[in-house]
Structure formats: structure tokens, C-alpha cells
Scaffold this active site. Structure first.
Site, PDB file in Angstrom:
ATOM      1  N   LYS A   1      64.200 -36.098-105.893  1.00  0.00           N
ATOM      2  CA  LYS A   1      64.772 -35.123-106.605  1.00  0.00           C
ATOM      3  C   LYS A   1      63.684 -34.941-107.587  1.00  0.00           C
ATOM      4  O   LYS A   1      63.737 -33.861-108.090  1.00  0.00           O
ATOM      5  CB  LYS A   1      65.907 -35.791-107.362  1.00  0.00           C
ATOM      6  CG  LYS A   1      67.377 -35.627-106.255  1.00  0.00           C
ATOM      7  CD  LYS A   1      68.613 -36.389-107.172  1.00  0.00           C
ATOM      8  CE  LYS A   1      69.116 -36.858-106.349  1.00  0.00           C
ATOM      9  NZ  LYS A   1      70.715 -37.275-107.708  1.00  0.00           N
TER      10      LYS A   1
ATOM     11  N   HIS B   1      72.067 -46.700 -72.384  1.00  0.00           N
ATOM     12  CA  HIS B   1      70.852 -46.065 -71.812  1.00  0.00           C
ATOM     13  C   HIS B   1      70.066 -45.330 -72.866  1.00  0.00           C
ATOM     14  O   HIS B   1      68.955 -44.170 -71.684  1.00  0.00           O
ATOM     15  CB  HIS B   1      71.811 -44.203 -71.213  1.00  0.00           C
ATOM     16  CG  HIS B   1      72.545 -44.819 -70.169  1.00  0.00           C
ATOM     17  ND1 HIS B   1      73.081 -45.279 -68.643  1.00  0.00           N
ATOM     18  CD2 HIS B   1      74.104 -45.651 -70.808  1.00  0.00           C
ATOM     19  CE1 HIS B   1      73.357 -45.779 -68.183  1.00  0.00           C
ATOM     20  NE2 HIS B   1      74.702 -46.011 -69.489  1.00  0.00           N
TER      21      HIS B   1
ATOM     22  N   GLU C   1      71.161 -48.271 -99.659  1.00  0.00           N
ATOM     23  CA  GLU C   1      70.717 -47.619-100.920  1.00  0.00           C
ATOM     24  C   GLU C   1      71.014 -49.233-102.052  1.00  0.00           C
ATOM     25  O   GLU C   1      70.831 -49.293-103.041  1.00  0.00           O
ATOM     26  CB  GLU C   1      71.757 -46.594-101.143  1.00  0.00           C
ATOM     27  CG  GLU C   1      71.305 -45.597-102.191  1.00  0.00           C
ATOM     28  CD  GLU C   1      72.198 -44.227-102.366  1.00  0.00           C
ATOM     29  OE1 GLU C   1      71.664 -43.123-101.590  1.00  0.00           O
ATOM     30  OE2 GLU C   1      73.148 -43.949-102.812  1.00  0.00           O
TER      31      GLU C   1
HETATM   32  O1  PA5 Z   1      75.650 -44.186-104.004  1.00  0.00           O
HETATM   33  C1  PA5 Z   1      75.386 -42.852-104.484  1.00  0.00           C
HETATM   34  O2  PA5 Z   1      76.105 -42.758-105.979  1.00  0.00           O
HETATM   35  C2  PA5 Z   1      74.987 -40.705-103.626  1.00  0.00           C
HETATM   36  O3  PA5 Z   1      74.866 -41.466-102.486  1.00  0.00           O
HETATM   37  C3  PA5 Z   1      75.904 -40.514-104.346  1.00  0.00           C
HETATM   38  O4  PA5 Z   1      76.712 -40.755-104.055  1.00  0.00           O
HETATM   39  C4  PA5 Z   1      74.933 -38.953-104.361  1.00  0.00           C
HETATM   40  O5  PA5 Z   1      73.893 -39.116-104.408  1.00  0.00           O
HETATM   41  C5  PA5 Z   1      75.789 -38.203-104.643  1.00  0.00           C
HETATM   42  O6  PA5 Z   1      76.075 -37.585-106.008  1.00  0.00           O
HETATM   43  P1  PA5 Z   1      76.953 -36.727-107.151  1.00  0.00           P
HETATM   44  O7  PA5 Z   1      78.542 -37.775-107.126  1.00  0.00           O
HETATM   45  O8  PA5 Z   1      76.925 -37.103-108.131  1.00  0.00           O
HETATM   46  O9  PA5 Z   1      76.853 -35.447-105.860  1.00  0.00           O
END
Ligand code: PA5
Length: 431
Positions: A417, A302, A281
Site C-alpha cells: 500500500k 484433472h 495472514e
Molecule cells: O484481515 C484483515 O485485517 C484485512 O484483510 C482487512 O480486512 C482488509 O485489508 C480490509 O480492511 P478494511 O476493513 O479496513 O477496509
């Protein structure tokens, strides 16, 4: 507290001259918060600035939940989920003897998984730690609604106030509003720390404390890491940056686009998942970045081992290694020796695992062409894990800035989303 060893034929071919030229500028970008996404560098010194009272409040809250409830459900996804689970499983194992169990929900939209967890919880007096920075993420929001409904039906609305702890933004979001309205205990996710860097904040700290781990020791490990992997230290003395620089060079100059995270412990599998999110990410943008993948050996020797040894030359390995196991078992002598295993009699299972590691490393790096970063800690304990998490967070920032990428946003995550909300008919959503 982390040791770094690098092995493989490519080692002598890696040319660090680009790093020598850019190291000072990259470190100053991190230290002085001048690069892209600089308002999300709060994690770099969060722990050394964390008030003693806040730590005490976290410990007290965890003790209260452990004392008053049968178990805890941690509700969150992505950065609001992976770090806590990684720590709890790595430190306590996959089958902890602690009677206070931790469940995870809100990390999926699977009705199969959700139904089965809800059935496990039916009739239990459980507590909930709902974690969401935005306070609006669909997966945890649905899970939270379902859990509240179950508790309300079984124990009445008044049960909820003390049983729910919300970890969210200090001011905005639906969860913050609800927590204020209902009077839930709350912990704040700082504005300047993004999800995947938040395991060292209450996002990770409260669930980890609830699992019985000493979070003060964990925080000591992070504090030490702030010194060990400080941007004041050049990549030649800073192991996080040395590792970050190496993975960048392997990608850019040696054309290895896949980083395979390897461990020899099944209970570290979620550390690998945390690492995958952290790197993917942070770096996977602008048509750039390494693809993180993971395996647990010897299990996956394996299955995927064949490819790593002999398949397309697209990857290098990063191995998370611990010198001492938490538990050990001695292999006994068998009078009959029908299985032919008496050559291992009186040996520890961890010794056999260690020899598998050494043999595999030799096979991959000497007989095969793989390069390996070996990241070793003495043992898996709270302090070493805190140190290790921070090591990887600094390495990610350094690597991403070398790639000229903002390590702290995730624009691609928003697109699914938007489509999903449109298909579900969410009010105000657009095609
Ligand atoms: O690293 C990130 O920013 C994302 O993985 C968020 O943690 C994830 O989308 C969850 O978001 P939120 O904490 O707003 O529910």
C-alpha cells in the site's frame, strides 16, 4: 458439530509430546488474552455477548433492503469481504433462485471486473453495504465512490441515504465520518476483532442475512462452537486444537510447508479463499508459517491431482466434507446404454461424488504419501457453517501461538500500500 478424522501413514509417526508440554500455556494465552495481539481476541466470545436488539436490527435492516431494492452490492476486501461471500455461496449455491441478487465489488482494482459489474447494475435500484474497518482501504473506497456516482446520476442524491448501509469502526475513519454526515444506517466492527475474524460480526451477518439466510441459526452454531472449541478444553478433547496441533507438527517436524484445502463442492471454493486468508495472514510472518492452497475436486483432480498424488512431497490435505448434499440428482437408465453408464443407473450423483472422495483419499493417503485431516459436518446449513468458521478461527489462534507468532496483525500487507500510494502521488505518502 464438526467431526475430525485424520488419515495417512504419517499419523503413527506424529509425536505430540511438544503439544502435551505446551497445550495448557497456549490455551491460557487465548483464554486470558495474554499473548501477542491479545487485544484482538474479541471474536472468542463476541456472539455469546451479542445483544438481542443488535441481531433484530440486523434482521430488520436486511428485510428492509430486500423489500425496497432490486439487489445489493457488498463493497469490501479481504476480511471485509471473503467470509460473507464464502457463506452466501456455500449456503445458497452459485446460481440461487432468489430474485434478490448479491454482487461484490471493492475486492479488486481491475477495471475489467469493475466495469462489467457496473454495467450489470445500470438502471437497477440497488442498495449498498459498504464494509471497511479502517474506512480508508483504497479498493472499496474507489468502488463506493463509483457506485454512489451511478446512483446519484440515475436517482438523485436523496436516494443514497436509505440505500446505503455502512459497516465500519465505531469512531474513526473516512467512512465513519461520511456515514455520520450523510445519515447512513451503520453497524459497528468491534475494536477487538480483526478483519479475517469478523465474519461472525455485522461484517458477515448483514450480507448473509440479505441473501435470505437465517442468521439466528448461524449465530446459534457459533454459540455452540464457543463451547465445543473452548480454550478450557485440552487439545485432546478440543477438535479445533487437535487439528491446529497436527498441522503445526506436520509443518515443523515433518517438513510439510503447504496445507491444501480440499472440497468436493464448487460452491465451497470461497470457503477455501476465506481459509487461505485466515491462515496466511495470521501465520505468514517472521519467515514462518504454512502456505495455504486450495483445490475443488473432482474438477481439480484433472489438473492438480497428479501433483498431489505423485509430485514433490511438500503438502498435506485438509478436506471440508459434508455428509448430505443440499440437492441431489438420480442418474437414469438409458435403453441404448451407448455411454456404458447403466452401471450407475438409479444412483445419486452425490453417491458418485462420495465414491470419488473415498477413492481419491485412498489413492493419496495409501498409494501416495499424503496426510489428510477430514473435517466433516452433517450438512451445509447456517448453524453448521457458523460452527465451522469458529472452529477454524480457534485452530488458527492455537497454531499461530504454537509457532510463536502474533495471529492478529498483518504488517506485510501495509508495504504494497505504501509503495502504491507513493506511485499514485497520494498526498503525504512516502517512498
Ligand atoms: O484481515 C484483515 O485485517 C484485512 O484483510 C482487512 O480486512 C482488509 O485489508 C480490509 O480492511 P478494511 O476493513 O479496513 O477496509
Amino acid at each position: 458439530m464438526v467431526e475430525l478424522k485424520q488419515v495417512g501413514k504419517l499419523l503413527s509417526e506424529l509425536d505430540y509430546s511438544e503439544i502435551d508440554a505446551r497445550d495448557e500455556q497456549i490455551r491460557s494465552t487465548i483464554a486470558n488474552r495474554t499473548g501477542a495481539g491479545n487485544d484482538f481476541l474479541g471474536w472468542t466470545n463476541y456472539v455469546s455477548n451479542l445483544a438481542e436488539e443488535e441481531v433484530t436490527r440486523l434482521v430488520n435492516c436486511a428485510n428492509r433492503l430486500r423489500k425496497n431494492y432490486d439487489c445489493l452490492v457488498v463493497v469490501g476486501i479481504g476480511g471485509s469481504y471473503l467470509g460473507a461471500r464464502a457463506a452466501i455461496e456455500a449456503l445458497n449455491g452459485l446460481f440461487p433462485s432468489d430474485p434478490f441478487k448479491i454482487y461484490f465489488l471493492g475486492n479488486t482494482l481491475s477495471s475489467n471486473y469493475t466495469y462489467q459489474i457496473l454495467e450489470q447494475l445500470r438502471g437497477k435500484r440497488f442498495a449498498i453495504n459498504v464494509i471497511s474497518k479502517s474506512g480508508t482501504t483504497t479498493e472499496p473506497a474507489i468502488a463506493f465512490r463509483l457506485l454512489k456516482q451511478m446512483l446519484e446520476e440515475e436517482f438523485g442524491h436523496e436516494y443514497l441515504k436509505d440505500a446505503i448501509v455502512a459497516t465500519t469502526d465505531r469512531a474513526k475513519g473516512a467512512l465513519k465520518q461520511e456515514a455520520d454526515h450523510e445519515g447512513y444506517e451503520q453497524f459497528v466492527i468491534p475494536d477487538d476483532i480483526g478483519g479475517r475474524y469478523s465474519v461472525i460480526t455485522p461484517v458477515g451477518l448483514l450480507p448473509i442475512a440479505c441473501s435470505g439466510v437465517n442468521i439466528k441459526a448461524f449465530l446459534e452454531g457459533v454459540k455452540q462452537a464457543e463451547i465445543d472449541y473452548s480454550p478450557k478444553k485440552s487439545y485432546k478433547e478440543n477438535l479445533a486444537y487437535k487439528y491446529g496441533a497436527t498441522r503445526y507438527l506436520l509443518y515443523k517436524n515433518k517438513h510439510l510447508p503447504v496445507e491444501m484445502f480440499v472440497s468436493y463442492e464448487l460452491q465451497y471454493a470461497m470457503i477455501n479463499e476465506w481459509l487461505k486468508q485466515l491462515f496466511a495472514e495470521s501465520e505468514g510472518k517472521d519467515k514462518k508459517g504454512l502456505l495455504p492452497d486450495s483445490v475443488t475436486f473432482t474438477t481439480d483432480l484433472h489438473s492438480v491431482g497428479q501433483f498431489i498424488q505423485d509430485g514433490s512431497p511438500i503438502l498435506f490435505e485438509t478436506i471440508i466434507n459434508t455428509k448430505l448434499p443440499q440437492y441431489d440428482i438420480t442418474i437414469h437408465t438409458d435403453k441404448e446404454n451407448l455411454d456404458g453408464l447403466n452401471y450407475l443407473a438409479d444412483k445419486k450423483l452425490s453417491y458418485v461424488n462420495q465414491k470419488a472422495f473415498e477413492g481419491t483419499l485412498k489413492a493419496h493417503t495409501e498409494d501416495g504419501n499424503t496426510f489428510a485431516n477430514i473435517i466433516t459436518i452433517e450438512k451445509m446449513d447456517a448453524a453448521n457453517l457458523g460452527n465451522l468458521f469458529y472452529f477454524f478461527m480457534q485452530a488458527t489462534a492455537y497454531s499461530a501461538y504454537l509457532l510463536d507468532i502474533n495471529p492478529f496483525n498483518q504488517p506485510g500487507v501495509e508495504i504494497y500500500k505504501k509503495n502504491m500510494f507513493f506511485l499514485l502521488g497520494k498526498p503525504g505518502s512516502k517512498k
